[in-house]
Design a protein around this motif. Structure first.
Motif, PDB file in Angstrom:
ATOM      1  N   TRP A   1       0.805  -1.184   0.018  1.00 25.49           N
ATOM      2  CA  TRP A   1       0.051  -0.013  -0.167  1.00 25.49           C
ATOM      3  C   TRP A   1       0.833   1.402  -0.039  1.00 25.49           C
ATOM      4  O   TRP A   1       2.185   1.360   0.338  1.00 25.49           O
ATOM      5  N   THR A   2       0.383   2.358  -0.321  1.00 28.74           N
ATOM      6  CA  THR A   2       1.207   3.542  -0.395  1.00 28.74           C
ATOM      7  C   THR A   2       1.651   3.885   0.829  1.00 28.74           C
ATOM      8  O   THR A   2       2.741   4.469   1.094  1.00 28.74           O
ATOM      9  N   TRP A   3       0.750   3.420   2.214  1.00 24.58           N
ATOM     10  CA  TRP A   3       1.555   3.797   3.457  1.00 24.58           C
ATOM     11  C   TRP A   3       2.679   3.150   4.041  1.00 24.58           C
ATOM     12  O   TRP A   3       3.548   3.456   4.551  1.00 24.58           O
ATOM     13  N   GLU A   4       2.736   2.066   3.122  1.00 23.53           N
ATOM     14  CA  GLU A   4       3.855   1.179   3.408  1.00 23.53           C
ATOM     15  C   GLU A   4       5.258   1.736   2.451  1.00 23.53           C
ATOM     16  O   GLU A   4       6.199   1.533   3.012  1.00 23.53           O
ATOM     17  N   HIS A   5       4.892   2.336   1.356  1.00 25.22           N
ATOM     18  CA  HIS A   5       5.882   3.326   0.672  1.00 25.22           C
ATOM     19  C   HIS A   5       6.412   4.421   1.458  1.00 25.22           C
ATOM     20  O   HIS A   5       7.586   4.553   1.566  1.00 25.22           O
ATOM     21  N   GLN A   6       5.114   5.036   2.069  1.00 23.10           N
ATOM     22  CA  GLN A   6       5.612   5.957   2.945  1.00 23.10           C
ATOM     23  C   GLN A   6       6.586   5.480   4.072  1.00 23.10           C
ATOM     24  O   GLN A   6       7.801   6.074   4.416  1.00 23.10           O
ATOM     25  N   ALA A   7       6.390   4.249   4.774  1.00 16.08           N
ATOM     26  CA  ALA A   7       7.348   3.779   5.678  1.00 16.08           C
ATOM     27  C   ALA A   7       8.650   3.317   4.984  1.00 16.08           C
ATOM     28  O   ALA A   7       9.800   3.490   5.977  1.00 16.08           O
ATOM     29  N   LEU A   8       8.470   3.039   3.770  1.00 18.85           N
ATOM     30  CA  LEU A   8       9.881   2.683   3.474  1.00 18.85           C
ATOM     31  C   LEU A   8      11.058   3.882   3.234  1.00 18.85           C
ATOM     32  O   LEU A   8      12.147   3.695   3.171  1.00 18.85           O
ATOM     33  N   VAL A   9      10.394   5.002   3.043  1.00 15.42           N
ATOM     34  CA  VAL A   9      11.120   6.285   2.978  1.00 15.42           C
ATOM     35  C   VAL A   9      12.147   6.328   4.072  1.00 15.42           C
ATOM     36  O   VAL A   9      13.148   6.855   3.842  1.00 15.42           O
ATOM     37  N   ARG A  10      11.494   5.944   5.340  1.00 10.87           N
ATOM     38  CA  ARG A  10      12.475   5.995   6.629  1.00 10.87           C
ATOM     39  C   ARG A  10      12.937   4.820   6.843  1.00 10.87           C
ATOM     40  O   ARG A  10      13.451   4.516   8.092  1.00 10.87           O
ATOM     41  N   ALA A  11      13.321   3.806   6.043  1.00 16.70           N
ATOM     42  CA  ALA A  11      13.736   2.465   6.279  1.00 16.70           C
ATOM     43  C   ALA A  11      15.232   2.767   5.834  1.00 16.70           C
ATOM     44  O   ALA A  11      15.481   2.965   4.695  1.00 16.70           O
ATOM     45  N   ARG A  12      16.144   1.926   6.668  1.00 20.70           N
ATOM     46  CA  ARG A  12      17.486   2.016   6.258  1.00 20.70           C
ATOM     47  C   ARG A  12      18.154   0.470   6.749  1.00 20.70           C
ATOM     48  O   ARG A  12      17.481  -0.035   7.944  1.00 20.70           O
ATOM     49  N   VAL A  13      18.993   0.104   6.580  1.00 22.35           N
ATOM     50  CA  VAL A  13      19.818  -1.050   7.075  1.00 22.35           C
ATOM     51  C   VAL A  13      20.677  -0.761   8.392  1.00 22.35           C
ATOM     52  O   VAL A  13      21.315   0.167   8.235  1.00 22.35           O
ATOM     53  N   LEU A  14      20.079  -1.216   9.426  1.00 22.05           N
ATOM     54  CA  LEU A  14      20.769  -1.022  10.614  1.00 22.05           C
ATOM     55  C   LEU A  14      22.218  -1.792  10.988  1.00 22.05           C
ATOM     56  O   LEU A  14      23.304  -1.354  11.182  1.00 22.05           O
ATOM     57  N   VAL A  15      21.956  -3.003  10.493  1.00 17.65           N
ATOM     58  CA  VAL A  15      23.353  -4.156  10.871  1.00 17.65           C
ATOM     59  C   VAL A  15      22.919  -5.246   9.884  1.00 17.65           C
ATOM     60  O   VAL A  15      21.946  -5.636   9.268  1.00 17.65           O
ATOM     61  N   GLY A  16      24.086  -6.027   9.415  1.00 19.63           N
ATOM     62  CA  GLY A  16      24.139  -7.126   8.738  1.00 19.63           C
ATOM     63  C   GLY A  16      25.033  -7.176   7.523  1.00 19.63           C
ATOM     64  O   GLY A  16      26.134  -6.431   7.501  1.00 19.63           O
ATOM     65  N   CYS A  17      24.697  -8.011   6.740  1.00 18.68           N
ATOM     66  CA  CYS A  17      25.696  -8.214   5.504  1.00 18.68           C
ATOM     67  C   CYS A  17      25.805  -6.983   4.553  1.00 18.68           C
ATOM     68  O   CYS A  17      24.983  -6.608   4.110  1.00 18.68           O
ATOM     69  N   PRO A  18      26.961  -6.370   4.487  1.00 23.85           N
ATOM     70  CA  PRO A  18      27.264  -5.346   3.579  1.00 23.85           C
ATOM     71  C   PRO A  18      26.553  -5.476   2.183  1.00 23.85           C
ATOM     72  O   PRO A  18      26.138  -4.408   1.474  1.00 23.85           O
ATOM     73  N   GLN A  19      26.847  -6.429   1.427  1.00 28.20           N
ATOM     74  CA  GLN A  19      26.595  -6.753  -0.011  1.00 28.20           C
ATOM     75  C   GLN A  19      24.868  -6.849   0.200  1.00 28.20           C
ATOM     76  O   GLN A  19      24.184  -6.104  -0.889  1.00 28.20           O
ATOM     77  N   LEU A  20      24.424  -7.665   0.884  1.00 27.78           N
ATOM     78  CA  LEU A  20      22.965  -7.566   0.928  1.00 27.78           C
ATOM     79  C   LEU A  20      22.218  -6.106   1.175  1.00 27.78           C
ATOM     80  O   LEU A  20      21.231  -5.858   0.804  1.00 27.78           O
ATOM     81  N   ALA A  21      22.854  -5.368   2.046  1.00 31.95           N
ATOM     82  CA  ALA A  21      22.505  -4.110   2.234  1.00 31.95           C
ATOM     83  C   ALA A  21      22.619  -3.271   1.015  1.00 31.95           C
ATOM     84  O   ALA A  21      21.703  -2.277   0.788  1.00 31.95           O
ATOM     85  N   ALA A  22      23.610  -3.339   0.378  1.00 31.06           N
ATOM     86  CA  ALA A  22      23.971  -2.735  -1.052  1.00 31.06           C
ATOM     87  C   ALA A  22      22.728  -2.999  -1.940  1.00 31.06           C
ATOM     88  O   ALA A  22      22.030  -2.200  -2.697  1.00 31.06           O
ATOM     89  N   ASP A  23      22.540  -4.189  -2.014  1.00 29.64           N
ATOM     90  CA  ASP A  23      21.186  -4.839  -2.910  1.00 29.64           C
ATOM     91  C   ASP A  23      19.804  -4.254  -2.424  1.00 29.64           C
ATOM     92  O   ASP A  23      19.173  -3.926  -3.246  1.00 29.64           O
ATOM     93  N   PHE A  24      19.708  -4.242  -1.199  1.00 29.03           N
ATOM     94  CA  PHE A  24      18.580  -3.537  -0.512  1.00 29.03           C
ATOM     95  C   PHE A  24      18.402  -2.123  -0.963  1.00 29.03           C
ATOM     96  O   PHE A  24      17.115  -1.963  -1.346  1.00 29.03           O
ATOM     97  N   GLU A  25      19.167  -1.306  -0.905  1.00 24.21           N
ATOM     98  CA  GLU A  25      19.198   0.106  -1.265  1.00 24.21           C
ATOM     99  C   GLU A  25      18.955   0.105  -2.717  1.00 24.21           C
ATOM    100  O   GLU A  25      18.043   1.123  -3.039  1.00 24.21           O
ATOM    101  N   LYS A  26      19.523  -0.727  -3.576  1.00 22.78           N
ATOM    102  CA  LYS A  26      18.703  -0.833  -4.881  1.00 22.78           C
ATOM    103  C   LYS A  26      17.196  -1.027  -5.041  1.00 22.78           C
ATOM    104  O   LYS A  26      16.441  -0.436  -5.868  1.00 22.78           O
ATOM    105  N   VAL A  27      16.769  -1.925  -4.377  1.00 20.96           N
ATOM    106  CA  VAL A  27      15.576  -2.373  -4.409  1.00 20.96           C
ATOM    107  C   VAL A  27      14.666  -1.111  -3.911  1.00 20.96           C
ATOM    108  O   VAL A  27      13.632  -0.694  -4.332  1.00 20.96           O
ATOM    109  N   ARG A  28      15.241  -0.579  -2.699  1.00 20.07           N
ATOM    110  CA  ARG A  28      14.435   0.620  -2.130  1.00 20.07           C
ATOM    111  C   ARG A  28      14.433   1.797  -3.050  1.00 20.07           C
ATOM    112  O   ARG A  28      13.196   2.463  -3.245  1.00 20.07           O
TER     113      ARG A  28
END
Length: 981
Positions: free
Chosen positions: A804-831
Motif C-alpha cells: 500500500w502507499t502507506w507502506e511506501h511512506q514507511a519505506l522512505v524512513r527504512a534503512r539497514v541497521l546491521v548485517g551483510c554489507p553486500q545484501l545491504a547494498a542490494d536492498f538500497e537498490k530495491v528501495r
C-alpha cells in the motif's frame, strides 16, 4: 620503573667481596685442579657478576661455599645468563625426583633443587639480567613445581598404602586441589615468601583398594600433612618453602582439608571481607587442575558481587587500620610492605576497584597487580598519570623488597638497622649511598600514601582531623533519635523545605517501612550514615521537597542491598549528581530506583556527561562481551541490558545538563540501538549456526550471514527517543530450500526464521535488568500474517506489486541497521527502485491524506477535533505534539509525500532517511523554498524537543493549547499548499 641501574662497588663492600671469594676458593678443595680450571675459564663479565653477588648476598656465598659444584654447574650449563623456557623449571625437578625411594630422599632433592634455583634467581636479579616480572615468575614457577610434583609423588604412594579416594556420588577417583593464595596465586612471589595454601577435594566418599578404607577427608588430611612436611620442615639442607595454612576456612582451628561443598557453604555463609580480598588471587597450583577450575568458579560469586560493592572499601579500610595498629605496636614504620605508603597500600588500591566493580567488569578479575593497574587506567577507573605513579612506586618497592631479602634469604620487609646492610641495599638498588636511596624511597612512599588516601580514606576523616562537624551531622538527631515530629518538621522547614510536614512524613514512612524495619544491623548502620548526608545535600538543591520525593523511593529500593548506600556515602559527588538528575527528571529517578546498578554511572562526571561516539560505543560493547565466555548466554544478555541502561542514562543526563542538543540525543540513542543489534545478531547467528550449521546461497556458497536488519520509523529516521520501540524487518539472501551444513540440518527458510526468532528473544526477554527493546515487526511484508523473515526477492516483489502507499511512506524512513554489507547494498537498490517510480500525484495526495485523516480520527485530541478546532489554540485546550494538526506527523507525511512524488526526477531525495536532511534535499532540488524548509525543520525540532522533555518528566506528549501557535499554523498552511487535505 626500569631495572635499577648497575653502579660501581662501594669501598665498604669490597672487603666483603674479598672475604667471600676466599671462602669460596677455600671450599673448592680441588686436588685435581679441574674445578679451578672451570672457574678460570669464566669470562670477565661473569667474574664481575660474582663479585657483585658476593657483595650483596650472604645467602649465595653460604650456599656456593657449601656446594661449589652447584655454582660451577649452573655456570657451565649457561643457566646464570639466560631465562628459562616455559615448563623448564618443572622438567628439571621432575627428573630429579624420578629416583626418590622415600620421603627423606624427596625432601633432600626438593631442598637441593630449591637452593640451586634460589642462587640462580638471586644472581640474575642482582646482576640485572632479570627484571621484576621474570624474578617473580621464576620464583612462582619453582613453587608450583615443588608443590605439585611433591604432591603427585606423595599421592601415588599414599594411595598404595591407604587405597584410592573415590567419590561417593560420582564413583570416580578423587584428587586434592591445592590453591595458592596471595603472591603465589598472582605469580608475584618474592625472594623469601611464605606460600599461603588452601586444600580441597571434590566430593566425599572413601578409599578403595586397601585392607582398611579411609574416609576421603581423612585420606586428604594425612596427605596434606605429609606435603606440608615435605615442603616446610627444616633439615640440614634448609627448607623448600615456609607453608602457611591460616587462610583456610576457620583458620588454624579448621580442618586442614575440606570438600568442595563444605568450602562453598563456608564462604557463602561465613566468609568474611578479608577472605574475599584474599580469594582474588587464588590460583590452582597443584593437584587436579580441572577440578580446581570448577572450585574457583563455585567461589567466584563470593569474591565478585554482581552489584557495585562499595562496602569493600570500608572493609579494606578496616583491614588497613588493623595493620597500622600492628605497625605502631611493633614499631614497624620502616616496613616497606605494611608501613605507610608501602606495598600493601598499592595492593589495596587495586583490590578495592576489583571488589567494587569486578562482578560486572570481568576484565578486573585478574590476579597480577600490574595487570589490574593497566586495566584501571585503560577503563578510566583511575587517571593514567596516577596509575603510572603507582606502577613505578610499586616496582621500586618490590625491587627494594628483593634487595632486603637477597642479603640473607630472610623473610623481611624491614629496612636494615646496620650500616653494612644499608650500603648493600643502596648498592643493589643502583644508588651511590644510602641517603640518596632513602630519599627516593620516601618520595615513592609519599606518593603511594597520597593515592591510597584518595581511594580508601574515610570521607569523614578530614572533618574529624580538623575537629569539624561530620557531613550531615546536624541531621543525625532527627533521623536516629526518638522521632519528634514537631521538632523534625520545624528543622526541615527552617532548612529550606517548602512543606516540612510532607518531608517529615516521607522520612517517617521510610523509617517505619517494612524494608527498613527488617534490615540487618550492618545495613541499618549504613542507612543511618547515609540519610544525614542525603538531607545535607538535598537542602542545597533548588527544590529539596522534589528531590526528597524522588530519591526516597530509590533509598527504599536499595535498603536491602545497602552496598549502594555505601557507594553514595563514599562518593559525595555521585550523591550530588544523583540529586540533580532526580530533580531534573522523574524518569531518571525511576530508572535508577528500578536498576540501582546505574549508580555506577554517577561516579565519573566526565564520563556521565560525555557519551561516546558511534565507533567507540560499538567497540566498548564488543570489548565487554568479549570478556564473557561464549556459552554464558545469561551473562551476555545481562551485559547487553546493563550497557543499554548505562548509556541511555548518560544520554538523558547530558540532555538535562544541556551538554547534548536534541539532534545529538537522537543520534546517540540510535547508535546505541545499532551497537546492541550488531551484537544481538552476532549472538543469534552463532547460536543458530552451532545448532544447525550455516545456510547456503543459491550458488551453493555458505552464507555469512547474508542477512540484514532493517530499521523503520524512529530508528530508521535517526530520531530515536528514550522509550522508543524498534520497528524492524528481517531480510535474507539465502537459498530457502537448500539445507544447512550442520549435524542437525534444516532448510534455509527455517534457518532464517529461527535466526529471526532468536533475535527477537534476545531483545525482548525480561531479565533482572529488564528487556532490551520492545520490537514491532508489523511493517514486514503482509504484516502480522507474513513471514517473519523475507528473502530480498520476495520483499522486492511485495513492495512492487502488493504494498500500500502507506507502506511506501514507511519505506522512505527504512534503512539497514546491521548485517551483510553486500545484501545491504542490494536492498538500497530495491528501495530506490520502489520509491523512485513515477506516480499519479492526485492519487498519491488522496491516499496520503486519507491515511492521515484516519490517524487524526483515531489518535488525535478529540476535544479539539485533532487540533483543528479554535479551542486547540487556547490555554485550556490541548495540543498533541505528534498526532494533532500542524504537529510532528503532518511534517513527516509531507516529507514522505514529497519523496514519493518527486524522487523519480530527483533521486537524491532518497539518499537519507531522516526528515531534516530530506527537507534539505527538497530545498536543493528547488521543490520547496528555503523559508518553507527552515520553518518545517525548526517546528519539527521544537516539537521533538518538547516531546523529549515530556518523556523525561514522565508526561504524555501533550502540551497546553497556547503553545506553538506560529509553528502549527505554518505547518497547516504548507500542508494545504501541497494539496493535501
Amino acid at each position: 620503573m626500569s631495572l635499577p641501574p648497575l653502579v660501581a662497588l662501594p669501598k665498604p663492600l669490597l672487603t666483603l667481596v674479598t672475604r667471600a671469594e676466599e671462602t669460596f676458593l677455600g671450599a673448592l678443595n680441588d686436588t685435581s685442579g679441574t674445578m679451578s680450571a672451570r672457574l678460570d675459564a669464566w669470562p670477565a663479565e661473569r667474574r664481575d657478576a660474582f663479585g657483585r653477588v658476593c657483595a650483596a648476598s650472604d645467602f649465595v656465598i653460604e650456599q656456593v661455599s657449601r656446594d661449589p659444584e652447584m655454582l660451577l654447574r649452573l655456570a657451565d650449563d649457561g643457566l646464570l645468563e639466560r631465562s628459562f623456557k616455559c615448563g623448564e623449571m618443572r622438567s628439571m625437578l621432575a627428573e630429579l625426583l624420578v629416583d626418590c625411594t622415600d620421603e627423606d630422599a624427596l625432601g633432600h632433592q626438593l631442598r637441593r633443587f630449591r637452593n640451586r634455583q634460589q642462587v640462580r634467581i638471586i644472581w640474575r636479579d642482582l646482576t640485572r639480567q632479570a627484571d621484576l616480572s621474570e624474578t617473580c615468575g621464576d620464583l612462582s614457577d619453582m613453587a608450583d613445581a615443588c608443590i605439585d610434583l611433591a604432591y603427585q609423588w606423595l599421592y601415588e604412594r599414599h594411595c598404595e598404602h591407604s587405597g584410592v579416594p573415590t567419590g561417593r556420588r560420582s564413583g570416580l577417583p578423587q584428587q586434592m586441589v591445592i590453591l595458592g593464595m596471595g603472591k603465589l596465586g598472582a605469580r608475584e612471589l618474592n625472594l623469601s615468601s611464605d606460600i599461603d595454601l588452601i586444600f580441597g577435594y571434590p566430593e566425599g566418599g572413601e578409599t578403595v583398594g586397601a585392607k582398611r578404607s579411609l574416609d576421603n577427608q581423612e585420606f586428604f588430611v594425612r596427605l596434606g600433612q605429609r606435603l606440608i612436611k615435605a615442603l616446610d620442615a627444616p633439615t640440614l639442607d634448609g627448607f623448600v618453602f615456609r607453608v602457611d595454612m591460616r587462610l583456610r576456612p576457620y583458620g588454624s582451628s579448621g580442618s586442614l582439608v575440606l570438600s568442595f561443598n563444605a568450602l562453598e557453604q563456608y564462604y557463602q555463609d561465613q566468609g568474611r571481607d578479608w577472605e574475599r580480598y584474599a580469594m582474588i588471587k587464588a590460583r590452582v597450583v597443584g593437584g587436579d587442575q580441572a577440578a580446581g577450575k570448577e572450585l574457583l568458579e563455585m567461589l567466584r560469586p563470593f569474591v565478585y558481587r554482581r552489584y557495585l560493592d562499595f562496602s569493600a572499601i570500608d572493609a579494606l579500610r578496616t583491614m588497613k587500620q588493623l595493620i597500622q595498629q600492628e605497625v605502631r605496636r611493633k614499631g614497624m614504620a620502616a616496613n616497606i610492605k605494611l608501613g605507610s605508603g608501602g606495598i600493601r597500600e598499592v595492593e589495596f588500591i587495586a583490590q578495592a576497584f576489583q571488589l567494587i566493580h569486578g562482578g560486572r567488569d570481568l576484565s578486573l578479575q585478574q590476579r597480577p597487580l600490574l595487570k589490574v593497574l593497566t586495566i584501571l587506567s585503560g577503563q578510566g577507573y583511575l587517571p593514567a598519570a596516577a596509575v603510572d605513579e603507582l606502577r613505578e612506586a610499586y616496582e621500586f618497592l618490590r625491587y627494594t623488597e628483593h634487595a632486603l631479602q637477597a642479603i640473607d634469604d630472610r623473610q623481611t620487609q624491614m629496612l636494615p638497622d646496620n650500616q653494612t646492610d644499608c650500603d648493600r641495599v643502596a648498592f643493589i638498588m643502583g644508588f651511590d649511598d644510602w641517603e640518596s636511596f632513602h630519599q627516593q624511597l620516601l618520595y615513592w612512599r609519599g606518593r603511594v600514601d597520597w593515592h591510597f588516601r584518595q581511594v580508601i580514606a574515610d570521607p569523614d576523616e578530614d572533618e574529624e582531623s580538623e575537629g569539624e562537624a561530620l557531613v550531615g551531622g546536624e541531621w543525625l538527631p532527627l533521623w536516629e533519635q526518638d522521632w519528634d515530629e514537631e521538632f523534625a518538621c520545624r528543622q526541615l522547614s527552617d532548612a529550606g523545605f517548602r512543606d516540612g510536614q510532607a518531608a517529615c512524613q516521607r522520612l517517617a514512612a521510610l523509617r517505619s517501612g517494612n524494608q527498613v524495619r527488617t534490615m540487618q544491623r550492618l545495613g541499618r548502620e549504613r542507612l543511618d550514615a547515609f540519610i544525614p548526608r542525603l538531607l545535607a545535600q538535598a537542602v542545597d538543591q533548588d527544590d529539596p521537597d522534589l528531590v526528597l520525593e524522588r530519591v526516597l523511593p530509590l533509598v527504599e529500593a536499595v535498603a536491602r542491598r545497602s552496598a549502594y548506600l555505601v557507594l553514595l556515602t563514599e562518593n559525595p559527588g555521585a550523591l550530588q549528581r544523583l540529586l540533580e538528575l532526580c530533580a531534573g527528571s522523574p524518569w531518571i529517578a525511576e530508572q535508577i530506583a528500578r536498576f540501582p546498578l546505574l549508580l555506577d554511572e554517577l561516579l565519573n562526571a566526565g564520563r556521565l556527561f560525555s557519551p561516546p561516539l558511534a565507533p567507540e560505543l560499538a567497540a566498548e560493547l564488543r570489548e565487554r562481551l568479549a570478556r564473557i565466555p561464549e556459552d554464558d548466554l545469561e551473562q551476555q544478555m545481562e551485559a547487553l541490558r546493563h550497557f543499554k541502561l548505562a548509556h541511555r542514562l548518560r544520554v538523558a543526563a547530558s540532555e538535562i545538563a544541556g551538554t547534548l542538543p536534541l539532534m545529538k540525543v537522537s543520534d546517540y540513542l540510535t547508535w546505541l540501538a545499532e551497537a546492541i543489534l550488531e551484537q544481538v545478531l552476532a549472538l543469534a547467528w552463532r547460536h543458530t549456526v552451532a545448532r544447525h550449521g550455516q545456510p547456503r546461497r543459491v550458488d551453493g556458497s555458505l552464507c555469512d550471514p547474508a542477512f540484514i536488519i532493517l530499521g523503520y520509523g524512529k530508528v530508521g529516521g535517526l530520531e530515536f527517543g528514550h522509550g522508543s520501540d524498534l520497528d524492524l524487518v528481517f531480510i535474507h539472501d539465502g537459498d530457502p530450500n537448500a539445507e544447512t551444513d550442520g549435524a542437525k540440518p534444516i532448510d534455509g527458510a527455517q534457518f532464517y526464521t529461527r535466526l529471526g526468532q532468536r533475535i527477537i528473544h534476545l531483545l525482548t526477554t525480561q531479565t533482572t535488568s529488564g528487556l532490551l527493546y520492545e520490537v514491532d515487526m508489523r511493517l514486514r511484508p503482509s504484516g502480522v500474517s507474513g513471514l517473519l523473515v523475507s528473502s530480498l526477492s520476495a520483499f522486492d516483489r511485495y513492495q512492487t506489486d502488493e504494498a500500500w502507499t502507506w507502506e511506501h511512506q514507511a519505506l522512505v524512513r527504512a534503512r539497514v541497521l546491521v548485517g551483510c554489507p553486500q545484501l545491504a547494498a542490494d536492498f538500497e537498490k530495491v528501495r530506490a527502485s520502489v520509491l523512485a517510480r513515477a506516480r499519479d500525484l492526485d492519487q498519491l495526495r488522496r491516499e496520503v491524506s486519507e491515511m492521515r485523516a484516519k490517524m487524526r480520527d483515531n489518535l488525535g485530541t478529540r476535544a479539539t477535533q485533532a487540533g483543528t478546532a479554535e479551542k486547540a489554540f487556547l490555554a485550556d485546550g490541548e495540543f498533541n505534539l505528534k498526532q494533532d494538526a500542524g504537529g510532528i506527523v503532518d511534517i513527516e507525511f509531507m516529507v514522505q509525500y514529497a519523496a514519493l512524488a518527486w524522487s523519480h526526477q530527483h533521486p537524491q531525495l532518497l539518499r537519507y532517511t531522516d526528515n531534516i536532511r530530506i527537507l534539505d534535499g527538497l530545498e536543493q532540488a528547488g521543490l520547496m523554498t528555503g523559508d518553507e524548509v527552515r520553518l518545517l525543520q525548526d517546528a519539527y525540532k521544537a516539537y521533538r524537543a518538547a516531546a523529549h522533555r515530556q518523556s523525561l518528566q514522565k508526561l504524555p506528549g501533550v502540551v497546553s493549547g497556547d503553545q506553538f501557535h506560529d509553528e502549527r499554523r505554518a505547518v497547516m498552511r504548507i500542508w494545504r499548499e501541497l494539496g493535501l487535505s
